[in-house]
Design a protein around this motif. Structure first.
Motif: not given
Length: 118
Positions: A38-46, A73-78, A82-85, A94-102
């Motif tokens: 979860v930390a590996q997935t979350a760090w870019p968004f955090l 919200w916008v900073a979290t997604v953008v 970028v950090l995930r990439k 599809s992930f970007i859309v789901v992440a943005t909406l969620t």
């Protein structure tokens, strides 16, 4: 309660929303629900959430939808995408859309609920 005293709870709510989003995503894709996973997935968004807090000076009006909630919200997604990439994690459309909406539902939703109760 003074406005400034809401900031730690608001920051904790934002962090919790991002971690919940990441945990649900990992679970729905049959990835492990370990703390490290979860930390590996979350760090870019955090990181994006933290930048959003700084840019919006969220500690001033932590429960405000505008500008605080939208900026976070916008900073979290953008920043998260970028950090995930750059770190070799997935950024499918599809992930970007789901992440943005969620994340919108979570980060803006708790603020809308809190504002209605204050």
């Amino acid at each position: 309660m003074r406005r400034g005293s809401r900031a730690p709870a608001a920051l904790a709510a934002d962090v919790l929303c991002v971690v919940v989003f990441c945990a649900i995503g990992r679970r729905s894709h049959a990835e492990g629900l370990t703390v490290a996973g979860v930390a590996q997935t979350a760090w870019p968004f955090l990181a994006g959430t933290a930048l959003g807090w700084v840019l919006a000076r969220a500690w001033r009006r932590p429960v405000a939808l505008l500008p605080t909630g939208v900026a976070v919200w916008v900073a979290t997604v953008v920043v998260g995408m970028v950090l995930r990439k750059v770190s070799g994690q997935g950024t499918a459309t599809s992930f970007i859309v789901v992440a943005t909406l969620t994340t919108a539902a979570l980060l803006l939703g708790w603020r809308a609920i809190a504002r209605s109760l204050l």
